[in-house]
Scaffold this active site. Structure first.
Site, PDB file in Angstrom:
ATOM      1  N   CYS A 113       0.885  -1.231  -0.290  1.00  0.00           N
ATOM      2  CA  CYS A 113       0.001   0.072  -0.139  1.00  0.00           C
ATOM      3  C   CYS A 113       0.966   1.229   0.028  1.00  0.00           C
ATOM      4  O   CYS A 113       0.296   2.300  -0.103  1.00  0.00           O
ATOM      5  CB  CYS A 113      -1.032  -0.050   1.186  1.00  0.00           C
ATOM      6  SG  CYS A 113      -2.038  -1.377   1.289  1.00  0.00           S
ATOM      7  N   HIS A 246      -3.085   6.880   2.356  1.00  0.00           N
ATOM      8  CA  HIS A 246      -3.540   5.693   1.915  1.00  0.00           C
ATOM      9  C   HIS A 246      -4.758   5.380   2.415  1.00  0.00           C
ATOM     10  O   HIS A 246      -5.091   5.486   3.458  1.00  0.00           O
ATOM     11  CB  HIS A 246      -2.402   4.568   2.178  1.00  0.00           C
ATOM     12  CG  HIS A 246      -3.206   3.406   1.844  1.00  0.00           C
ATOM     13  ND1 HIS A 246      -3.560   2.961   0.619  1.00  0.00           N
ATOM     14  CD2 HIS A 246      -3.310   2.240   2.646  1.00  0.00           C
ATOM     15  CE1 HIS A 246      -4.032   1.734   0.743  1.00  0.00           C
ATOM     16  NE2 HIS A 246      -3.794   1.269   2.201  1.00  0.00           N
ATOM     17  N   ASN A 276      -9.942  -0.382   0.113  1.00  0.00           N
ATOM     18  CA  ASN A 276      -8.810  -0.040   0.250  1.00  0.00           C
ATOM     19  C   ASN A 276      -8.190  -0.699  -1.190  1.00  0.00           C
ATOM     20  O   ASN A 276      -8.298  -1.893  -1.396  1.00  0.00           O
ATOM     21  CB  ASN A 276      -8.166  -0.825   1.266  1.00  0.00           C
ATOM     22  CG  ASN A 276      -6.829  -0.853   1.634  1.00  0.00           C
ATOM     23  OD1 ASN A 276      -5.941  -0.428   0.448  1.00  0.00           O
ATOM     24  ND2 ASN A 276      -6.029  -1.127   2.792  1.00  0.00           N
TER      25      ASN A 276
HETATM   26  O1  UT7 Z   1      -3.654  -1.104   3.804  1.00  0.00           O
HETATM   27  C1  UT7 Z   1      -3.329  -1.280   4.889  1.00  0.00           C
HETATM   28  C2  UT7 Z   1      -3.895  -2.451   5.360  1.00  0.00           C
HETATM   29  N1  UT7 Z   1      -5.166  -2.639   6.404  1.00  0.00           N
HETATM   30  C3  UT7 Z   1      -5.367  -1.661   7.031  1.00  0.00           C
HETATM   31  O2  UT7 Z   1      -4.963  -0.306   7.368  1.00  0.00           O
HETATM   32  C4  UT7 Z   1      -6.532  -2.140   8.204  1.00  0.00           C
HETATM   33  C5  UT7 Z   1      -6.235  -1.788   9.438  1.00  0.00           C
HETATM   34  N2  UT7 Z   1      -7.222  -2.256  10.453  1.00  0.00           N
HETATM   35  C6  UT7 Z   1      -8.444  -1.729  10.461  1.00  0.00           C
HETATM   36  O3  UT7 Z   1      -9.113  -1.130   9.633  1.00  0.00           O
HETATM   37  C7  UT7 Z   1      -9.572  -2.571  11.409  1.00  0.00           C
HETATM   38  O4  UT7 Z   1      -8.571  -3.166  12.434  1.00  0.00           O
HETATM   39  C8  UT7 Z   1     -10.358  -3.501  10.871  1.00  0.00           C
HETATM   40  C9  UT7 Z   1     -11.338  -2.876  10.157  1.00  0.00           C
HETATM   41  C10 UT7 Z   1      -9.649  -4.476   9.968  1.00  0.00           C
HETATM   42  C11 UT7 Z   1     -11.249  -4.078  11.952  1.00  0.00           C
HETATM   43  O5  UT7 Z   1     -11.756  -3.247  12.725  1.00  0.00           O
HETATM   44  P1  UT7 Z   1     -11.530  -3.233  14.380  1.00  0.00           P
HETATM   45  O6  UT7 Z   1     -12.386  -2.344  15.114  1.00  0.00           O
HETATM   46  O7  UT7 Z   1     -10.125  -3.533  14.654  1.00  0.00           O
HETATM   47  O8  UT7 Z   1     -12.129  -4.755  14.823  1.00  0.00           O
HETATM   48  P2  UT7 Z   1     -11.495  -5.956  15.558  1.00  0.00           P
HETATM   49  O9  UT7 Z   1     -10.518  -6.691  14.499  1.00  0.00           O
HETATM   50  O10 UT7 Z   1     -11.224  -5.783  17.078  1.00  0.00           O
HETATM   51  O11 UT7 Z   1     -12.834  -6.941  15.597  1.00  0.00           O
HETATM   52  C12 UT7 Z   1     -13.914  -6.556  16.397  1.00  0.00           C
HETATM   53  C13 UT7 Z   1     -15.106  -7.669  16.179  1.00  0.00           C
HETATM   54  C14 UT7 Z   1     -14.471  -9.182  16.514  1.00  0.00           C
HETATM   55  O12 UT7 Z   1     -15.463 -10.080  17.018  1.00  0.00           O
HETATM   56  P3  UT7 Z   1     -15.327 -10.386  18.642  1.00  0.00           P
HETATM   57  O13 UT7 Z   1     -13.889 -11.042  18.844  1.00  0.00           O
HETATM   58  O14 UT7 Z   1     -15.226  -9.129  19.238  1.00  0.00           O
HETATM   59  O15 UT7 Z   1     -16.425 -10.911  18.765  1.00  0.00           O
HETATM   60  C15 UT7 Z   1     -14.167  -9.618  14.746  1.00  0.00           C
HETATM   61  O16 UT7 Z   1     -14.437 -11.194  14.773  1.00  0.00           O
HETATM   62  O17 UT7 Z   1     -15.654  -7.680  14.928  1.00  0.00           O
HETATM   63  C16 UT7 Z   1     -15.585  -8.988  14.276  1.00  0.00           C
HETATM   64  N3  UT7 Z   1     -15.282  -8.600  12.913  1.00  0.00           N
HETATM   65  C17 UT7 Z   1     -16.509  -8.586  12.006  1.00  0.00           C
HETATM   66  N4  UT7 Z   1     -17.668  -8.343  12.480  1.00  0.00           N
HETATM   67  C18 UT7 Z   1     -18.782  -8.138  11.347  1.00  0.00           C
HETATM   68  C19 UT7 Z   1     -14.334  -8.658  12.121  1.00  0.00           C
HETATM   69  N5  UT7 Z   1     -14.894  -8.471  10.805  1.00  0.00           N
HETATM   70  C20 UT7 Z   1     -16.061  -8.573  10.900  1.00  0.00           C
HETATM   71  C21 UT7 Z   1     -16.978  -7.897   9.957  1.00  0.00           C
HETATM   72  N6  UT7 Z   1     -18.119  -7.831  10.078  1.00  0.00           N
HETATM   73  N7  UT7 Z   1     -16.740  -7.711   8.540  1.00  0.00           N
END
Ligand code: UT7
Length: 319
Positions: A113, A246, A276
């Protein structure tokens, strides 16, 4: 003194749009979760016949047209991608052939990225060093190919597309400063840990990510690299007209602008409708804002990449 300057921008998105609701129909996710946690509403997805060099070709044609430059006048092609058409030849060489030109150097940059910022910094160095006069700098990706479409944690985040700029030698900047960094010890945080071996895939062909780890790392290094780049250009953050980080997650973008003390009105956001698009995200956002007459000649734009590697970097540019 020779500098480089952006004289034309272009971009291309494959026509097929996938909404959050389409994911919610087959995965345990919802439009509300995706919007709240990422800001993403929809993304464009290439069909199987469209490769990175195809998307790059359309974006490049538009950038060349905007610059009023013929493909034959390009003497360097640098294409940033992590999803090239083939293992080799490079997508840059395939793009060169599709543009109907030959002879000029063409190569891919693989910095995930951060790829576009790496490519821009490379082309800027070649031009400032006097080796080339007019470069086509492209970011093009089909990340949809490396996603596990059953993994709700990653597949909802990404989209496909391409953006391009024509970079030309100039007497005034143009590109004021570029700063690049990498930390390979963080390779495992965001990766596609597979390779082709004897006709088989060893490891995984799918993107894997420690989302929270990437989030924290991104906010930290985007703040640091913005300040470092402004210092290298001997300018102040208040002199920025537009910040184009980005486009990964609207929460990362807003946190970065907040930390830098920049008003949200100066933040370019396209992640809501592009998702993204990795190396394509910055030139896609730049072109969209230029064509909407929001980024204009004379505006100062700070572009920032961050992603797998880990890699990060920034470029301060006067349009
Ligand atoms: O290009 C560079 C690459 N990527 C990035 O910059 C991404 C950076 N990270 C992020 O944008 C965020 O961390 C994410 C969007 C990937 C995730 O958001 P978050 O607020 O950090 O959520 P999390 O990983 O802490 O997950 C919270 C909950 C989890 O469930 P539990 O364990 O609390 O029961 C996940 O399993 O949300 C769940 N979850 C979802 N729920 C519904 C993860 N993905 C999804 C989904 N829909 N698509």
């Amino acid at each position: 003194m020779i500098y480089s300057r952006i004289v034309g921008t272009g971009s291309f998105l494959p026509p097929k749009i996938v909404t959050n609701d389409e994911f919610a129909e087959r995965l345990d996710t919802s439009d509300a979760w995706i919007r709240e946690r990422t800001g993403i509403v929809q993304r464009h997805i290439a069909d199987e016949s469209q490769s990175s060099s195809d998307l790059a070709l359309e974006a490049s044609r538009r950038a060349l047209e905007a610059a009023g430059v013929g493909a034959g006048e390009i003497d360097l092609i640098v294409l940033a991608t992590s999803t090239p058409d083939y293992v080799f030849p490079s997508a840059a060489c395939l793009l060169q052939a599709k543009l109907g030109i030959k002879g000029c150097p063409a190569f891919d940059v693989q910095a995930v990225c951060s790829g576009f910022v790496y490519a821009l910094a490379s082309a800027d160095s070649f031009i400032r060093g006097g080796m080339y006069k007019r470069a086509l700098v492209v970011g093009a990706e089909v990340f949809s190919r490396i996603l596990d479409w059953n993994d709700r944690g990653t597949c909802v985040l990404f989209g496909d597309g391409a953006g391009a700029v024509v970079l030309e030698a100039a007497q005034h900047p143009g590109v004021h400063a570029t700063v690049l960094h990498a930390d390979g010890s963080q390779a495992g945080m965001l990766s596609v840990p597979g390779n082709v071996c004897g006709g088989r895939i060893l490891g995984s062909p799918f993107l894997q990510m420690n989302g929270q780890g990437v989030f924290k790392y991104a906010v930290k290094v985007l703040d640091e690299v913005a300040r470092e780049t402004m210092a290298a250009a001997e300018m102040d953050l208040s002199q920025i007209d537009w910040l184009i980080p980005h486009q990964a997650n609207v929460r990362i973008l807003e946190a970065t602008a907040r930390k830098l003390g920049l008003p949200q009105e100066r933040l370019v956001v396209t992640v809501d409708h592009h998702g993204n698009t990795s190396a394509a995200s910055i030139p896609l956002a730049l072109d969209e804002w230029v064509r909407a007459d929001r980024i204009r000649a004379g505006h100062r734009v700070l572009m920032q990449g961050v992603g797998g590697g880990f890699t990060w970097g920034a470029a301060l540019v006067t349009m």
